[in-house]
Design an enzyme around this catalytic site. Structure first.
Site, PDB file in Angstrom:
ATOM      1  CD1 TRP A 194      43.576  41.663  43.010  1.00 39.59           C
ATOM      2  CD2 TRP A 194      43.617  41.411  45.186  1.00 39.59           C
ATOM      3  NE1 TRP A 194      44.558  42.565  43.607  1.00 39.59           N
ATOM      4  CE2 TRP A 194      44.660  42.468  45.026  1.00 39.59           C
ATOM      5  CE3 TRP A 194      43.655  40.979  46.638  1.00 39.59           C
ATOM      6  CZ2 TRP A 194      45.633  43.047  45.931  1.00 39.59           C
ATOM      7  CZ3 TRP A 194      44.415  41.728  47.640  1.00 39.59           C
ATOM      8  CH2 TRP A 194      45.134  42.654  47.304  1.00 39.59           C
ATOM      9  CG  HIS A 195      44.227  37.579  48.839  1.00 41.48           C
ATOM     10  ND1 HIS A 195      42.772  38.103  48.916  1.00 41.48           N
ATOM     11  CD2 HIS A 195      44.739  38.474  49.511  1.00 41.48           C
ATOM     12  CE1 HIS A 195      42.802  39.107  49.863  1.00 41.48           C
ATOM     13  NE2 HIS A 195      44.302  39.477  50.188  1.00 41.48           N
ATOM     14  N   GLY A 196      45.049  35.129  44.726  1.00 46.92           N
ATOM     15  CA  GLY A 196      45.565  34.276  44.229  1.00 46.92           C
ATOM     16  C   GLY A 196      44.618  33.031  43.655  1.00 46.92           C
TER      17      GLY A 196
END
Length: 381
Positions: A316-318
């Protein structure tokens, strides 16, 4: 202009909060005005990026259509699993397109705050399937998604709790208390964000993450402290602003660097995010695995659930390597903590001793800082 940064934002924020203050002190409903203020703020912030405004408009239309088709369908047909799976998948499509854009040269779908809005829509669909949500008004839905204090980076509220505040009329005394708490949160957030965070960043610039083990750990420490003051400052300002608008948005941090183990850390750090994943991914995966007999024991199921939960959080962060490794790192630490606390007689014997608490705190803090070192990406550049 960007959220909670710069004179133009804070000037407009002050102007938009004054009518809310007037309404609150008069015992009037603030919720409808909050929606108006949010629209003004978001349109102003995104005015220089018309493409983002267009994506946001398309997103609102897509998710509104989806939610307000699924809620009556759920009430009419009951909890049909494939209806639920389809609705949830369709709600995630904009976020999946944005994540795909991060690893390709295509810019498929992206606007400020998309990932945080997706958490809110997914929560509504999940709780609708559970039968917890049976109705929702369009103004309350839009107010929940567009609430400007939490629009771009949280904290992540829950729709039922938000709607209670959206419809609430505070007495003058109740609002004065909320106002005082909100101003306190704003002031602390300002000090965190604009005084302590820059100081931590200066220390960070003095560290060399590739200069050896001790320097790398020092970089992780400085980066972790910088991250705390920067994001906790932002979150406190968002909470304070929300209070003045009559919404008791939950806090995001509670003394995270005093954590005694990794589970304790994730109950203190980015609380609304970690609790969202706990409630809607970890618990559901674990219970589904227990019912389906996927695991040899509940403990092994919990370990796999921790790994999945944190890997998804990292993604989700990347989708870059260091974010995925960060998620995997914390998943392994949480699984190891679970096994250690459930199986180790040493832990059970000494866990209440002062010396053990201090040792556990010291080890946990350093493990957390290693995680920040990974998260920073400094080792991979």
């Amino acid at each position: 202009m960007s959220f909670f940064s710069g004179v133009p934002f804070f000037t407009l924020m002050t102007l938009l909060l004054l009518p809310a203050l007037f309404l609150g002190l008069r015992g009037k409903a603030i919720g409808p005005y909050g929606l108006f203020a949010s629209l003004v703020m978001i349109l102003t912030v995104l005015a220089g990026t018309p493409l983002q405004l267009a994506w946001l408009g398309a997103y609102l239309l897509w998710e509104s259509l989806l939610v307000f088709l699924y809620i009556p369908l759920r009430q009419k047909k009951g909890p049909v699993p494939w209806h639920y799976a389809l609705a949830l998948f369709l709600s995630l499509i904009p976020l999946l397109l944005m994540k795909w854009s991060e690893v390709t040269t295509l810019s498929l779908f992206s606007f400020l705050g998309l990932s945080y809005l997706t958490f809110r829509v997914a929560q509504i669909i999940i709780e609708t399937y559970d039968g917890v949500i049976s109705s929702l008004s369009l103004p309350a839905f839009w107010a929940f998604l567009l609430f400007f204090p939490t629009f771009s980076a949280g904290p992540i509220d829950r729709s039922r709790r938000f709607e209670e505040d959206f419809r609430r009329r505070y007495t003058r005394e109740e609002y004065l208390t909320l106002l005082g708490d909100g101003l306190e949160q704003l002031l602390i957030g300002l000090v965190y964000k604009f005084v302590l965070s820059p100081l931590a960043f200066r220390l960070l610039s003095l560290c060399q993450p590739k200069g050896g083990l001790l320097l790398a750990l020092a970089y992780g420490w400085c980066y972790g402290i910088y991250m705390f003051f920067d994001f906790a400052g932002y979150s406190r300002m968002a909470v304070g602003c929300a209070y003045i608008l009559g919404v008791r948005t939950p806090g995001n941090f509670h003394l995270p660097f005093l954590s005694r183990d990794m589970k304790d850390f994730w109950n203190r750090w980015h609380i609304t995010l970690s609790h969202w994943f706990r409630d809607y991914l970890f618990s559901r995966f674990l219970m589904g695995g227990i019912k389906g007999k996927w695991f040899k024991s509940r403990l092994s199921g919990a370990c796999w659930a921790f790994l999945l939960n944190m890997l998804v959080m990292g993604a989700w962060h990347g989708l870059t390597l260091y974010y995925l490794l960060y998620g995997l790192y914390h998943g392994v630490l949480l699984a190891a903590t679970e096994v250690y606390q459930k199986k180790c007689s040493f832990y059970k014997k000494y866990r209440n001793c002062t010396w053990y608490g201090l040792l556990s705190w010291f080890v946990t803090l350093n493990l957390v800082m290693v995680g920040f070192l990974i998260f920073s990406g400094a080792l991979f550049t």
